[in-house]
Structures are given as C-alpha cells and as structure tokens.
Scaffold this motif. Structure first.
Motif, PDB file in Angstrom:
ATOM      1  N   LYS A1234       0.844  -1.195   0.000  1.00 16.37           N
ATOM      2  CA  LYS A1234       0.000   0.000   0.000  1.00 16.37           C
ATOM      3  C   LYS A1234       0.875   1.239   0.000  1.00 16.37           C
ATOM      4  O   LYS A1234       2.083   1.189   0.272  1.00 16.37           O
ATOM      5  N   ILE A1235       0.241   2.378  -0.340  1.00 16.04           N
ATOM      6  CA  ILE A1235       0.827   3.711  -0.211  1.00 16.04           C
ATOM      7  C   ILE A1235      -0.117   4.518   0.677  1.00 16.04           C
ATOM      8  O   ILE A1235      -1.327   4.565   0.437  1.00 16.04           O
ATOM      9  N   GLU A1236       0.439   5.148   1.739  1.00 16.61           N
ATOM     10  CA  GLU A1236      -0.374   5.878   2.701  1.00 16.61           C
ATOM     11  C   GLU A1236       0.040   7.339   2.745  1.00 16.61           C
ATOM     12  O   GLU A1236       1.107   7.724   2.256  1.00 16.61           O
ATOM     13  N   ILE A1247      -5.146   5.385   3.754  1.00 15.25           N
ATOM     14  CA  ILE A1247      -4.548   4.644   2.636  1.00 15.25           C
ATOM     15  C   ILE A1247      -4.891   5.373   1.342  1.00 15.25           C
ATOM     16  O   ILE A1247      -6.054   5.697   1.080  1.00 15.25           O
ATOM     17  N   LEU A1248      -3.848   5.602   0.535  1.00 19.34           N
ATOM     18  CA  LEU A1248      -4.031   6.299  -0.724  1.00 19.34           C
ATOM     19  C   LEU A1248      -4.182   5.307  -1.888  1.00 19.34           C
ATOM     20  O   LEU A1248      -5.079   5.427  -2.709  1.00 19.34           O
ATOM     21  N   ILE A1249      -3.285   4.297  -1.948  1.00 20.72           N
ATOM     22  CA  ILE A1249      -3.283   3.297  -3.023  1.00 20.72           C
ATOM     23  C   ILE A1249      -3.066   1.926  -2.387  1.00 20.72           C
ATOM     24  O   ILE A1249      -2.126   1.737  -1.610  1.00 20.72           O
ATOM     25  N   LEU A1282      -2.739  12.089  -8.338  1.00 20.47           N
ATOM     26  CA  LEU A1282      -2.873  13.353  -7.621  1.00 20.47           C
ATOM     27  C   LEU A1282      -2.753  13.106  -6.122  1.00 20.47           C
ATOM     28  O   LEU A1282      -2.912  11.970  -5.653  1.00 20.47           O
ATOM     29  N   PRO A1283      -2.476  14.140  -5.328  1.00 19.10           N
ATOM     30  CA  PRO A1283      -2.284  13.930  -3.880  1.00 19.10           C
ATOM     31  C   PRO A1283      -3.459  13.271  -3.172  1.00 19.10           C
ATOM     32  O   PRO A1283      -3.265  12.668  -2.110  1.00 19.10           O
TER      33      PRO A1283
END
Length: 1355
Positions: A1234-1236, A1247-1249, A1282-1283
C-alpha cells in the motif's frame, strides 16, 4: 525387501523399467570421471578463453535445437557454468540472482566461476559421432521409457574441467584448491531435445560462490541448476523455468543422487515440436526429493568396487519428514504452476531398516531405497507390457514380443579356494559407457554395464555400438573368488531361488546386514573378520599392518609395480609418454623408499627431477611410525587415489599428478598407476637437483587426507647454482570401514619428517630415481622465523606457520621473481599528469589514465569528437527544449527560454493564463522578448511560484550569481563568479524556538507580578543566553549578592555585604568546542545534479538540462563500512542527509568546502531506509523496515518522536510535500502492499493506493506538477496520481527492478537493481531516454535531485 527399486510397486508394469532393474540395483557407485562423455582438443573441442566472465563465439549448429517450443541454430557457452541461445549480459545482471533469467539459459552449475591463471578450462563442440550419440541415446531411453526409439542425430557437449570459484586477490594468499568438474550434453533427433547433466564423484568441491559486491560478508549463494526460457515475447511476464537446486545440500546431492539411477547423471526433456509447457525430468531413477545417498564419494569408484563396497546404516542418513513437506516431482505439464517448476534435491526421506522376508514392499510401504529411492507416485505407462520370468528355462518373456535373458548356458567356475561361483554370463556389447578408440581425456576409461545379468537389450532400445568388433569387459562383477555382497541398500536378484511356476514378479534375497559368515573372504588372509551392529569389518592380525582388506608383514621390505603416463609441456615443448614402468622398493624398518621410473623421454625426465612427491607417496605410505601415529598403508591399505597439484615459481607452471593404487597382486606387490598432466619448467641437461630435508603436515578427516606445503630446490651445474620453489597441494582419498567404533585417540594432524631426499636422472640408463627417508609422528613445529632458518629477504616479514613459514612484503614493496626478495614498487608513469598526452585542451576534453603509459581522451559534455579533436556540439539541433521555448547554443552548452506567453525553465513551458503579472514576471517576459539572436547574454529574472523575485539570481549563460531585494535590485557585494559557491540570500533562517527554562519562567512570573517593571529593591532572576541561572545573583540594584547552583538555589555562606562581590563558580559546563573539520567533502559545481547511494559511497551525477552528464560523474563521499540507503537534500543549508543500515545511523554533511560527516541519530534504529527532508519546517522523516516505524526529528536530531508504529510491515520509501504539509510513504508488505498519507504531524492517516501494486520501492512528490509518483519492482510499472489518490495513470510499464526514484523537470530518474545504474524516463512519452552505469558495478539504492535554489512556500 525394502521397496521395489525400479517402479515402487509390486507389479513391474513397464518393460523398459524392468530391464533397467539390474542397472539400478548394481549401480551403487558414483560416476567416475572417466565415464564422462569424451572430451578434449583431440575430440575437436574448442577451448573457451580463460577469465572471470567470458563467453564463447557463436556456435552455429548444423541442425537446429528445440528448447521449449522454439528452434535455435546458435549456442553460446559461458565461463559461469551456463549455455544460452544468445550472448550473455554482464555477469552482475544474472550470476547472483535466482531463476528465472532474462535470457534463455541451460545451467548445469550457474555460479561465479573464474578460470583465470590456468584454474581449469571450459571446452565445447558439436558432435555427430556414433559413440557419443549412442551413449546419449542410452541415457535418454533409460530415463524416458516412452522415448525408447529416440535416436539422436546430433549432440552438443560442454565440459567445465577443474574450474575454480571467483576469489578476491590478496597479497601472499594462494588460490583455493577447491575445483569443480561437470558436463552438459544436449542431444536432439530433429523433433525432441534432451539435456544430460553429469557430475563425477568428487567433481563438486565447492557448492556455491560469494557475490562480488558483498564478498567480505561471508555470504555464499548456492549454485543454480536448471533451465529458463527467458522473458516472454511481450516483455511483461516471466517465461517458464525449471529449477533443480535451492540449498547447498541440494547442490551436493547432484553427484550423490540421480533421476536415472546412476549417481551424478541427470536427464531432462527440454524441447519438442509438440506441446511442452515446461522441462520434464527423467523419472526412472527415483524421486529427486525422496532421499540422498550417503555413499562415501571421497574417492573414485570403479563399478566392481561399487559392488564390493559397504553400504549400511552408517553410510546413510535417515530423517523424519512430514508428507506435507515433500516437494514431489512434477508429472504432467498442468502440475507445474504457471510454467515454473522447482525441485529441491536436499530433501530426506525416512527409511525403515526392517527386512520384509525377501519380498517387495507393497505400494503403500514407507520403505524406499536409500541409494536410489523409488516413490510410489512414479508415472505409470499402461501401454508398456510387463515382463515375466520363466522359472524352468530362466528365460525372460513378456506379454509382448520381447525375449528375456537366456541363462541356460551358464557355466560354473572354480575359484582359487576350490569353491564354485556362477561365472558371469556374456554381456551385450551395448553399454552406457563404451570404450573409446581415440585418446581419452583421462588415463583410463571405464565402461558401464547396465545389464550385469547377461540379458540382451531389447531391440527397441538398441543403438549400434561404437565399435562392434570389440568385446566390452565385464566390470560390474567382483574378481573371481568373491561373491557379490548383499548389503543393506544393495540387493541381488535371485534368478534361481524361490521363483514359483506361476509368479509374475521377481523375488529377492534380502539379508538383514552383511556379516562375516558370508563376507569374510573380502578380508586379507592375514586378517580376521569382526561383526558389529551394522555390519562387519576386517582387521589385520598381529605382526601385520594395513586396513584389514590389505595386510603386509611388519618389518619386511615391500615392492611396488606400476605404470606412468603423461601429457606434459616442458617449457614450450610438448611431451607424451604412455605406460612406462615404475618400480619401488621400500625398507619398512627405517622408512626408506626407493623409486625408479624408466624410459621417460627427454626433456620430460630431466624436468621431473624436482617432483620428488611422485616417489614421496611411498614414503608417506610406508613411513616409520612414531608412537601413537600411523602411516598411510595402515589407514588406506592398497586401494586409494592420490591427487597432487604442483605450482612452480616464479613461472607459475602447473602440473597435476594422479596416482591410483589398485590393490596387491598375488605376490603382495602394490600395483599403482600414475598420470601426469600439465606444464613444468625446462631444466637443461647435466643440471642436478637438490632438495633439503623438510617437514610437512597431513590433515586427516573421514576417508580423506590433505596436505599443503612449499618446497625449495636448487639446480646446480659447475659454478651455477639457482634456487627455485614450488607449492604442492595433496589429496588422498580411500575407503574406510564405518561399522567399527571410531578410534578417539587418533590425531587429526600428523607430521611427516623427510630426513633425506635424493633425485637423479641417468641419461644412459634412461632411469629417473627418487629416494626418501621418512618418519611420521605428532606435530613438532619449529619457528623458522625465530631461529633464522628462513629465506625472507630485506623489506619482508617472516610469518611462522605450523610446519612451515611464509614471507610477506612490507607496504610499498612486492615480490621479485624468486618469491623471497622484496623490491620497491615503482609507480607507473601517468601521461595525464605529466602532460605527455595528446588530448584536446582541458576546456574541451579530459584525459583518462588506464595504467602504465596507456590513456584515453574523451570530449567534455557539449563537445563532440574523438577526444583528441573536439568541436562544439549544437544541442539545439537535437530539439532538447520544450516546443514552446527557444534554444540558444553556446560553446560547450546551451540554454532554453520559454517564449512570451509561457513560463517555465525552457524544458517545460506552461501557458500563462493570468492577466495581471507581478513586476518579476513582467521583467521576465520582457527579457525573454529581448532575445533577438542566439548569442544574446541578457539576464532573465527568476521568479517563484507567487511571481516574486527569487532572492538568489544566477545568469543562465555566464554563471554569475547575486542576491536581489524584493524589488529585484542587486544587493551590493553579493555577486560570485562562475563555479564558486553562490551567496546566501534572504533573511537568515529562523532559529528554532526552544521551550523556556526554569530561570526564564521564574523571571517572567516575577515581572508579571511586579507589573512589568521591578523597583530597584525588587529581585529579578538573572538568566544567561541559554536560559541558565547566572552563577552570581544580586538583589535589584543593591550590592547584596550571592551565588546560586544550576537550579537557582542560594549557596550557603556566599551572601556578601555591600561593596564585596562573592566569587561564584559556573555550574553549567561551557559548550564543547569541536575541532576544525577536515575537507572530506569536495563541493560540486553550481547547477542541478543527482546524488545517489551505492554501498558505502554517495555518487554525484550532474545534469545538463535533463540529460545525464555521465562523463562528469564522480564519487562525492566515501564512508567505509557503511551501507547507505536513503538520501535527501536540504536546499537551505546545502546539507545532504542519509541513512546507514550497517551503522544503524542517520548522518549529514554540508556541501561546503571543508565539511565532514556528522551523525545526528545513532540510537533506536535497526534498518533505517527511506528519508525525506522538510526544508521549511527544518524537520526530517524516516522509515525503519525492521522496527516497523515512521519517525520524525528536527534536522539536528532533537525533538525526535514516533509518528506511526502500527499497521506497518515493511515501510520503505517516504516523501514530503512541505508546501501543503502532507507526508507520503510506501509499505511493500507482500500480503497487502500500500501507499499511505497523513499530515506532517501524524494526523489524518489514510490509505491512498492499495490495488494493483506489488513492491512499491520508490516514491517521489513533484512540487511543480503536484503529482505523487512511484516505481514498483513487482508490477514493473512507474505510475503517478494526484495527492488525493485520483487521476492515477501509468507512465511506463516495463521497468526492470527499480529501487528509488526522483522527479526533475520533465524526467524521472530511478536506480535499478537489474541494471545497477541510474535510468531516466521522459514524463510525457514514458520512454527510456538514457542510463548511467557506474564503473563499479553493484546495487544502487537511494537517489535525490539537488537544485541551486529552494522551492518556496508557506507553512
């Protein structure tokens, strides 16, 4: 019987398997080196150039070869134990990685092999001879019963002979004596291709190699064995592959196990015109993962010896294994998951040692052969009919048309003791190892008899014999007078016993263990036999000595007879001799041994004078024994192999000597064969050789004796006296009886003292003679360095070793040719420094020194030419600028300027949508419009995102920099010339607000109480600049004063009267004065550049626009013993920060001249990896992948706190957006990557991705495009979003193995572990544009971009 050794079930339903039964039962010994396919230059082999990473020229096959589903007509052979259909990349890109490889690979032993300095050789050829094709056909048919009619039309052979592992060169250290021999054979009939891997006994002495980049870490990677198809056509997925090894034990089992029933031989179906999803291994020899043979392979076995050997419970290892842990051999193609197969041959199976009344175990039995186990899940071939054996005629018949062996004609022979034993029947000429007519690569070739019972080979398996007129010797039967032993793990087919008239299966005689009752004749007639719990052993009688199987009378003289053969190069002259006579006479009473070798041709006989170890073997064998010691014959008897490798100095000629003892003849004479191969120095005629008495140590382990020593010898003729030396490595292997208890008192090291040595050649008699007098006893070390009995010269150091000594040169010196004298190392001339080079002027080219007088010239970036002549390159013709920008070429460089109506750096121009412009923007547009011609040197102001003048302004053409005020006017005395450090502009950095101290809080309290201003008689605490109490405190403006401690408390007895001031001592230590830093960091030039980490160094890679200036790359900082991973840059103070996973620290260093590294965090870290700097808040953030934490601290390491310590598994990359106050990080948890993101104070974590990602190693935030981008080593993609996580898109979808990434202008730059370099990718097209590969090839970790100014913003 303990399980069926052929099919693993009671009914033998496969005829080819049935006919192989005698082979699988009788073949207990490992593959002998003589039984490799024939090779050598006499067979037409080509020799691969020696070196560390060599590959052959393309071999164009006469007939194409099928590999997986494709046809190939070209093959390449590499040093590193590998064959491919295409040329190899650099070894750093594949030799230390697991399967799969990026290219097609056939790997019999993939490891970092080095054949430099004569350490082995690699040979290869294409072959169509009947002998080679016939042997290949037999192996294939034995392993693949369905291919019984396979008849190859061509074969390709590659042999790695006595090759060594790569080793780092150390002064005075000799290379390792561990050498490997193995062979790969590819056979094809035009439609199907098979691979044979052969590993002879003692052929794999090293099982893996160390990676070059971490050689000193003592990490050894096991060799990889298997096959890879290479990358798929779409380059997005891995092709199929098949892996055979994963551990050192599985590599060791390569010569102890087999899938053909012959230890050391492996067969695989690797290609076909029909569907073949993956490589299929042979399955007749047994399951690869079911057990391993512990047959002692320290010596080379003949097949007769194999039948006479002791295989029992002490020979074998049994382990309990759960059924779920077994890695079964793949069956049909659908059983291989996704086309990837892996078999671990190190797996052990449990073997029950109880007999089963002579019957075959049922299918569900837990019994298997400890030598060649056969599991019950072998493939069943219903189309193959089973065989029966007629008990009346002893003829084998089948349900089909194949006839069995005719045994009615057997005769009985009498042995020398008058007892009868069945005579061996005639054997079919077809064997698995025919005799070769042409010269073999070894002194003796041995045949393999797969059908020792005399049965004919069925017609469907026949291949014409290479020499039909020759008789093949029967090798699998013991000598006359000795019956075949029945040992545990080796069973004999009872062709005459217990066969019912209606039975359809064989029965077997299965003795529980070998006993003296049936096997005492294997002992010497001067020995007695003793039964032990697991078997029997032979022991010499009193007044005799030996190993029990061979005994000689004590004190009596002994004789040795033998033959000597050799292929020598004496100087540059080749000399060959075959079967010349050797005789030795030994006086056992005093350890004297005399050896004579006759008719060795000149100049070889004269050159062999220093090689006294040829006769020295008999000195060790029959040495006079001191109390508590034993000579060689007492241990090894008359059956052993003596291998010697001798290296002469100073010429480094190398010769290999093998002496094989083959027992005692009827007169008790020892029979021995000697083979000499290699190169020896030339010795002129009439010179005599003299060797001084010496001592050497012999090290004893299980069935092996080793010794390494150095000897000096002198050559004299008249007044000429020359001294030379050689180093000798000896290895003696023999068979021991493992049933008797070990002798605990026997020493592991003994010392052989040679009191007299004599060597002489008589040219008239043509006889070479050696004489030695020997004693063997405990180690008695003499310190030659202390007594002066050494030959170390001036400028050298003598180092004492057990039994010998070593000379080492002092620093700055090296050995002369005699290996004893040390001479001064003369530095080579450097044309680049003394000005003798022919390169273009320094402003256009640079000179690169290559050692000695060699150099090369390279034009500097911005110039083109051969380095000797360089001209300015017009970069504008390459369309390097943005389409909305104008390019201006300058000598050695160029510049890009956005056209009016656009803004940007020229490489990226964005349309101006605002109507009102700030003064800076107006001046910027005006200046851009004034560019009338390419030579203009007009300055274009630089503005920030808000349109304000940047405090630091630099001229794009001249390189001058200066400071400006808010109106854009130059601040006087701030201009700096090109190449120097730019001035510091703008207000000084705001000091970090520290919390008030006790003194300050008390002072504020009292002032507030006093109403803001105290009266003269009111007390107010006095504090220093750091907030500490001043040691002297006074009451208002009066003279009443006193001393206080660090907490402000009055020190008793210090209050003074008016007019007197007490002497107070400071209570706080003064600040520590640091020493002047040394100039560890050389500041880089002005401009944008990349910094990357590589092991223990930080590299500098400048950018010309967005193009990599590879010629100007250099090492910025070296940190010995570190492993630098994360890196980032503070643009305000020009400081670089990094994490060190070896030192478990975070450090920094200024890019100013004279700076040195400074550790700022050195506790509470285990594996700090990712690092990000917030230049606005003066804060750093980092990840720890072992502590599973994300932390922050001020840039000096203070005010450290943990932001997150939960829901993290493998946090790695981290990025910060200081303007918007956001933090981003990746977690490459393989179960849920994941990307946080969160705020910079740890709030609002989310969690972003977390979809469609695999191993997100690299992460970067682009402050200009406002995009968050990452590089994924799992999906091989570079993506941006995007952010808030929306607008996700793929930039590139075929990365190799990215680790870290950074964004600058219209490019991404990432480090790649597969390429070991920096790779650039265009943001808009997604195409690779360039790459930089450092000269030192090892993994690159972190990367960051350094700007000449800071991106502006507000908190």
């Amino acid at each position: 019987m303990e399980g069926d050794r052929v099919a693993g079930r009671p009914v033998l339903s496969s005829l080819p398997v049935l006919l192989l039964l005698p082979l699988l039962l009788s073949r207990a010994a490992a593959l002998h080196p003589d039984e490799l396919f024939p090779y050598g230059e006499s067979w037409g082999d080509q020799l691969l150039q020696e070196g560390d990473d060599e590959s052959s020229a393309v071999v164009k096959l006469a007939n194409p070869l099928h590999f997986y589903e494709a046809r190939f007509s070209n093959l390449y052979v590499g040093t590193n134990g590998i064959i491919s259909t295409q040329d190899f990349p650099r070894e750093t890109q594949y030799v230390d990685y697991d399967f799969p490889t990026d290219f097609p690979a056939i790997a019999p032993f993939l490891a970092d092999i080095d054949t430099s300095h004569g350490r082995g050789r690699v040979l290869y050829r294409e072959d169509t001879s009947p002998a080679v094709l016939g042997l290949a056909a037999r192996y294939v048919r034995a392993g693949f019963p369905r291919s019984a009619r396979f008849t190859p039309t061509h074969a390709f052979l590659a042999t790695w002979e006595q090759v060594g592992a790569y080793e780092e060169v150390k002064r005075g250290a000799l290379p390792s004596g561990e050498l490997n021999t193995f062979q790969a054979v590819l056979a094809s009939d035009g439609s199907d291709s098979y691979a044979l891997f052969l590993y002879p006994a003692n052929g794999l002495q090293f099982l893996g190699t160390r990676p070059k980049e971490s050689y000193n870490v003592q990490l050894q990677l096991p060799a990889r064995v298997g096959f890879c198809r290479g990358e798929a056509d779409d380059l997005k997925s891995e092709g199929p592959y098949f892996s055979l090894t994963s551990t050192e034990q599985s590599v060791k089992n390569l010569y102890q196990l087999s899938n053909l029933g012959i230890p050391g031989v492996w067969a695989f179906h690797i290609g076909s015109t029909s569907l073949l999803d993956n490589v299929r291994p042979a399955a007749v020899g047994g399951d690869l993962s079911a057990a391993r043979s512990s047959v002692p392979l320290g010596r080379s076995f003949s097949h007769a010896t194999a039948l006479e050997s002791d295989y029992n419970e002490d020979n074998l290892d049994y382990y309990d294994v759960n059924e779920e842990e077994a890695e079964y051999l793949p069956g049909e193609p659908e059983e291989a998951l996704n086309g990837h197969s892996s078999i671990d041959v190190s797996f052990q199976s449990k073997v029950d040692t109880k007999p089963l009344d002579g019957r075959i175990s049922p299918p569900d039995s837990d019994l298997s052969s400890p030598l060649h186990p056969t599991p019950t899940y072998w493939p069943f071939y219903p189309e193959t009919e089973s065989a029966t054996l007629d008990p009346l005629t002893k003829e084998g018949t089948s349900l089909g048309e194949v006839e069995g062996p005719d045994l009615k004609g057997q005769v009985e022979a009498w042995d020398e003791r008058g007892t009868r034993s069945p005579a061996p029947p005639e054997v079919d000429r077809d064997s698995l190892a025919p005799s070769w007519e042409t010269p073999p690569p070894y002194p003796e070739n041995r045949s393999i008899q797969p059908y020792p019972d005399g049965g004919p080979v069925p017609s469907e398996m026949d291949v014409p014999a290479a020499h039909p007129e020759e008789e093949i010797a029967l090798r699998n039967y013991p000598a006359s007078g000795h019956t075949t032993p029945l040992s545990r793990g080796t069973y004999e087919v009872g062709l005459e016993d217990n066969i019912g008239s209606n039975t359809e299966v064989f029965t077997y005689n299965a003795a529980n263990k070998e006993t003296c009752e049936h096997n005492h004749r294997q002992c010497s007639r001067h020995a007695f036999c003793t039964d032990y719990a697991t078997g029997f052993c032979c022991h010499c009688q009193s007044k005799f000595y030996g190993n029990g199987k061979h005994c000689l009378p004590e004190g009596a003289p002994h004789r040795v007879n033998g033959k000597v053969s050799g292929h020598l190069r004496v100087g540059h002259t080749p000399v060959h001799f075959t079967d010349v006579d050797l005789h030795a006479y030994v006086v056992g009473n005093d350890g004297r041994a005399y050896t004579a070798i006759s008719h060795i041709p000149q100049p070889a006989a004269q050159a062999l004078l220093p090689l006294t170890p040829i006769g020295g073997l008999f000195g060790w064998l029959f040495a006079l024994e001191k109390p508590g010691s034993e000579n060689g014959f007492s241990l090894a008897g008359a059956a052993f192999t003596h291998d010697m490798e001798v290296t002469f100095y100073p010429g480094e000629e190398r010769v290999h000597i093998t002496q094989t003892a083959e027992g005692l003849d009827p007169e008790n004479y020892l029979s021995i064969k000697t083979n000499i191969q290699g190169q020896v120095p030339y010795i002129p005629a009439n010179f005599t050789a003299h060797i001084s008495p010496y001592k050497e140590l012999y090290h004893y382990s299980d069935s092996t004796v080793t010794s390494t020593s150095s000897r000096d010898y002198s050559l004299t003729f008249g007044a000429i006296n020359q001294t030379w030396s050689y180093r000798i490595h000896q290895n003696i292997t023999y068979q021991v009886c493992r049933h008797a208890p070990r002798r605990p008192a026997f020493p592991t090291t003994q010392q052989l003292s040679v009191d007299r040595v004599f060597a002489l050649y008589n040219d008239e008699e043509r006889v070479l003679r050696f004489a030695v007098t020997n004693q063997i006893g405990p180690v008695e070390d003499e310190n030659e360095c202390a007594t002066g009995f050494h030959r170390c010269g001036p400028n050298s150091v003598c180092i004492n070793l057990p039994g010998t000594y070593r000379c080492e040169c002092r620093s700055g010196y090296e050995f002369a040719d005699d290996r004893h004298t040390c001479i001064l190392i003369t530095p080579p001339p450097n044309p680049c420094e003394d000005g003798s080079h022919t390169c273009a002027p320094a402003g256009q080219a640079r000179c690169v020194h290559h050692g000695g007088s060699a150099f090369s010239c390279a034009c500097l970036p911005g110039y083109a030419g051969d380095g000797h002549q360089c001209t300015d390159r017009d970069e504008c013709s390459e369309n390097r600028c943005h389409p909305a920008a104008t390019c201006y070429n300058t000598p050695g460089s160029f510049s890009c300027r956005c056209q009016p109506g656009y803004y940007g750096d020229g490489f990226q121009c964005i349309p101006d949508s605002t109507s009102s412009l700030t003064p800076c923007e107006q001046q910027q547009r005006h200046a851009q419009a004034q560019y009338a011609h390419p030579g203009a040197r007009f300055h274009i102001p630089q503005c920030d995102e808000q349109g304000n003048f940047l405090p630091l302004q630099c001229h794009g053409s001249t390189g001058f920099c200066w400071c400006v005020d808010p109106d854009g006017h130059e601040v006087p005395d701030t201009q700096t010339p090109p190449g120097s450090t730019p001035p510091h502009c703008g207000p000084p950095p705001e000091p970090t607000q520290r919390p008030p101290t006790i003194c300050e809080r008390w002072r504020e309290n009292l002032l507030e109480h006093y109403g803001g201003t105290p009266r003269d008689d009111q007390y107010v605490p006095q504090c220093d600049d750091l907030g500490h109490f001043t040691p002297l405190q006074c009451h208002g403006k009066s003279d009443f004063c006193w001393c206080v401690d660090k907490d402000g408390r009055e020190v008793q007895g210090t209050r003074s009267q008016p007019g007197t001031t007490p002497a107070c001592i400071p209570t706080v230590a003064p600040p520590m004065v640091r020493p002047t830093p040394r100039p560890d960091v050389t500041p880089p030039s002005v401009g944008t550049f990349l910094l990357y980490t590589q092991g223990q160094q930080i590299g500098y890679l400048p950018l010309n626009g967005t193009r990599l200036q590879k010629d100007a790359a250099k090492t910025l900082l070296s940190l010995h013993g570190s492993i630098i991973v994360g890196i980032d840059y503070d643009c305000r103070e020009r400081m670089v920060y990094w994490t060190d996973v070896a030192g478990r620290t975070i450090s920094r260093a200024s890019l100013e001249l004279g700076a040195e590294p400074e550790t700022i965090v050195n506790s509470g870290l285990i594996s700090p990896e990712g690092l990000a700097i917030d230049h606005i808040r003066r804060t750093m953030y980092w990840t720890d992948s072992v502590m599973d934490k994300i932390e922050s601290a001020l840039l000096d390491g203070s005010e450290r706190k943990v932001l997150f310590h939960t829901d993290l598994v493998n946090p790695r990359a981290i990025a910060v957006d200081p303007i918007r106050g956001n933090l981003y990080w990746t977690d490459w948890n393989r179960e849920a990557p994941k990307i946080e993101t969160s705020s910079l104070d740890g709030e609002n974590r989310r969690i972003l991705i977390n979809t469609d990602i695999g191993l997100p190693n690299g992460l970067t935030f682009d402050p200009f495009s406002k995009l968050l981008c990452w590089a994924d080593a799992g999906t091989k993609k570079l993506e941006c979003t995007l952010p808030d996580g929306t607008g996700r898109r793929v930039i590139h979808n075929n990365l190799k193995y990215p680790f870290s990434i950074v964004s600058y202008a219209d490019h991404f730059y990432h480090t790649d572990w597969r390429r070991d370099g920096v790779v650039s990718v265009n943001k808009h097209s997604g195409q690779f544009t360039d790459e930089y590969l450092p000269e030192q090839r090892s993994h690159l970790y972190g990367i960051t971009a350094v700007y000449p100014y800071c991106p502006t913003g507000r908190k």
